[in-house]
Design an enzyme around this catalytic site. Structure first.
Site, mmCIF file in Angstrom:
data_model
loop_
_atom_site.group_PDB
_atom_site.id
_atom_site.type_symbol
_atom_site.label_atom_id
_atom_site.label_comp_id
_atom_site.label_asym_id
_atom_site.label_seq_id
_atom_site.Cartn_x
_atom_site.Cartn_y
_atom_site.Cartn_z
ATOM 1 C CG HIS A 7 -9.666 -1.447 5.353
ATOM 2 N ND1 HIS A 7 -8.762 -1.699 4.336
ATOM 3 C CD2 HIS A 7 -8.940 -0.921 6.361
ATOM 4 C CE1 HIS A 7 -7.559 -1.335 4.719
ATOM 5 N NE2 HIS A 7 -7.630 -0.859 5.954
ATOM 6 C CD GLU A 61 -2.344 1.613 2.635
ATOM 7 O OE1 GLU A 61 -3.421 2.209 2.705
ATOM 8 O OE2 GLU A 61 -1.662 1.356 3.646
HETATM 9 C C1 GLC Z 1 -3.429 1.879 6.238
HETATM 10 C C2 GLC Z 1 -4.650 1.051 6.544
HETATM 11 C C3 GLC Z 1 -5.544 1.827 7.460
HETATM 12 C C4 GLC Z 1 -4.799 2.098 8.740
HETATM 13 C C5 GLC Z 1 -3.472 2.787 8.468
HETATM 14 C C6 GLC Z 1 -2.587 2.716 9.676
HETATM 15 O O1 GLC Z 1 -3.725 3.014 5.511
HETATM 16 O O2 GLC Z 1 -5.269 0.664 5.355
HETATM 17 O O3 GLC Z 1 -6.751 1.168 7.716
HETATM 18 O O4 GLC Z 1 -5.577 2.906 9.571
HETATM 19 O O5 GLC Z 1 -2.760 2.174 7.427
HETATM 20 O O6 GLC Z 1 -2.163 1.397 9.881
#
Ligand code: GLC
Ligand code: CA
Length: 547
Positions: free
Chosen positions: A319, A245
């Site tokens: 999510h 991500e």
């Molecule tokens: C990422 C996750 C998110 C989380 C953040 C901190 O963006 O997808 O849900 O709050 O990281 O871990």
């Protein structure tokens, strides 16, 4: 164009499960692993090849599991390691791999490492985290704000220092500069691989290489060396899937992660098409009106950038994002048709599609009325801040219903019964009242339901090399209403046309793009030929494979 060596995730479609909201097996109102196991046949019927499981590790749940207090155990509310092992084997028996969430930019503040670190600066765990002195006036080392609000630094009197937390104070950032910490993470990853998992989705991975003193948190100077090391220590030689991500990766930096030469990760989740819809100053709670040409420009640029090397992920939902049929489609009159149109547009591009739980039946956003119905740490923090700034609660709630993360987190709607069949108890977050109409049982009973359309798209990807590996050429990229593109492989062509609006559209297909043959998929009526001016129905989508 040479076809790359076939990987299992080229033909597989992923499915994201947010465990807390998927299926509750024991009536405590919280989804759990035995609940997931009980629904594996639903996923097998859909045809997916792997599940990305949002975190199930032991956690105080400040951020619903994105704050881990034991990387080698399961949260009791989700089950046990034995339940997890059963999930892996039952899924494998259905041809489904389990991809875990790797949350290693930060741990929980309740992790034993952090508890030791904050007690005593002489402990080795102290340097698993990032500590700095106060400025002379006692204020934090810099003015950086945490993503969930407030300063990114919290003072710990026992050690007389501030620690860094880019998210909430309950999520202290790990110090990747410490080789002992990195070795702990590698060993932990190998431990899960040895349990039989199929890969990792890597949470906010571009934050691990930060140089705090230089103010470079995103895409920091140590990122790629750390990922290369991680690859050597854990991934090399394993036939697993990795997806990182990254909110900061661009088409110019994507191949640094997933190019053949570097090979650090298989693909990234990039968000350019998501952020495109946000206000440049006020962010996601004040979205801009949907701009189809801009949306296409971003997605097609990514298709082109990774045409010869690297690999795309394909998604509109997760999510953290609103429900796609509400955000990009029409969750009223044309809910079913627009849900299918969005799926058609996304799944027929090149890459690995990810379906977010409930998307396969066209689930919609929430319609909460009061702040006490919301659960998300981000929304609740922002509420406090915006109330202090004089924003009205009504305006805030409208924004949160449109864009907040709880939209994706209301329980999966299995039936029209009490609590949508999600739980026998009281769900941790309210079910959407529209489960009376929108639920798995009803949608699956309809041969023209959203589920059947997803099934068909997922099957087509497995069957047709042109969908997996064909080149992509945009058609009429500036058209304000229609998204169209052509795929091509070894002289074969696939035409995809999607009316991205609730109005009919007259679409002039350039003569060179005319196509006749087999209608692979449609959400309205079969078309076996497309030539000249096409009169498209609202949200009509179809694909034709030339004869
Ligand atoms: C990422 C996750 C998110 C989380 C953040 C901190 O963006 O997808 O849900 O709050 O990281 O871990
Ligand atoms: Ca439960």
């Amino acid at each position: 164009m040479p076809t790359p060596p076939e990987k299992w995730w080229h033909s597989a479609t992923g499915y994201q499960i947010y465990p807390r909201s998927f299926c509750d097996s024991n009536g405590d109102g919280v989804g759990d692993i035995p609940g997931i196991v009980s629904k594996l046949d639903h996923l097998a019927d859909l045809g997916i090849g792997f599940v990305w499981l949002s975190p199930v590790y032991r956690s105080p749940m400040a951020d619903n599991g994105y704050d881990i207090s034991d990387y080698r155990d399961i949260a009791p509310e989700f089950g046990t390691l034995a339940d997890f092992d059963r999930l892996v084997s039952e899924a494998r028996a259905r041809g489904i791999g389990i991809v875990m969430d790797l949350v290693v930019n930060h741990s929980s503040d309740q992790h034993p490492w952090f508890l030791a670190a904050r007690r005593d600066a002489a402990r080795p765990e102290h340097s698993y985290y990032i500590w700095r002195d106060a400025r002379p006036d006692g204020s934090p080392p810099d003015d950086r704000q945490a993503i969930f609000g407030g300063p990114a630094w919290t003072w710990v009197p026992e050690v007389g220092k501030y620690y860094l937390h880019l998210f909430s104070p309950a999520q202290p950032d790990l110090n990747w500069a410490n080789p002992a910490l990195r070795a702990e993470i590698h060993a932990m990853m190998n431990w899960w691989f040895d349990r039989g998992i199929a890969g990792f989705r890597m949470d906010v991975i571009d934050l691990i290489g930060k140089d705090v003193d230089a103010g470079r948190h995103e895409m920091g100077p140590h990122l790629h060396p750390y990922l290369q090391e991680m690859h050597r220590e854990t991934l090399a030689g394993r036939d697993v899937l990795t997806v990182g991500e990254s909110w900061n990766v661009t088409i110019d930096t994507a191949l640094d992660f997933c190019g053949r030469e570097r090979g650090e990760l298989d693909m990234v989740f990039q968000f350019a098409h998501v952020v495109e819809g946000w206000d440049p100053v006020h962010g996601k709670f004040r979205p801009r009106p949907f701009d189809l040409p801009a949306f296409k420009r971003v997605l097609f640029a990514w298709q082109q950038a990774l045409a010869e090397d690297g690999w795309n992920s394909l998604f509109l939902s997760n999510h953290d994002l609103p429900r796609q049929v509400s955000k990009y489609g029409d969750d009223g009159q044309y809910r079913v048709r627009s849900a299918k149109a969005l799926a058609t547009a996304m799944h027929l591009m090149k890459g690995t599609p990810f379906v977010y739980q409930g998307e396969e039946i066209g689930m919609t956003n929430t319609a909460f009325e009061r702040i006490d119905q919301f659960r998300d740490i981000e929304t609740l923090q922002l509420y406090d801040e915006q109330m202090a700034q004089g924003v009205s609660p009504e305006a805030f709630i409208a924004g949160a219903n449109a864009n907040g993360r709880d939209n994706a987190r209301t329980p999966m709607q299995w039936t029209d019964g009490p609590q949508a069949g999600f739980t026998d108890g009281t769900p941790w977050i309210e079910v959407n009242p529209n489960h009376a109409q929108i639920n798995v049982a009803a949608d699956r009973a309809d041969p023209k339901g959203v589920f059947a359309h997803y099934q068909a798209l997922i099957r087509l990807r497995r069957e047709l090399p042109i969908i997996r590996h064909g080149g992509l050429r945009p058609i009429a990229g500036d058209h304000p209403q229609v998204m169209a593109y052509e795929r091509e492989l070894d002289g074969q062509r696939l035409l995809v046309v999607v009316n991205f609006s609730g109005e009919p559209a007259d679409f002039d297909l350039p003569e060179a793009d005319a196509c006749a043959g087999r209608c692979l998929i449609t959400n309205f009526g079969d078309r076996t030929e497309a030539r000249g001016r096409l009169a498209l129905e609202p949200w009509e989508a179809f694909a034709i494979l030339d004869a």
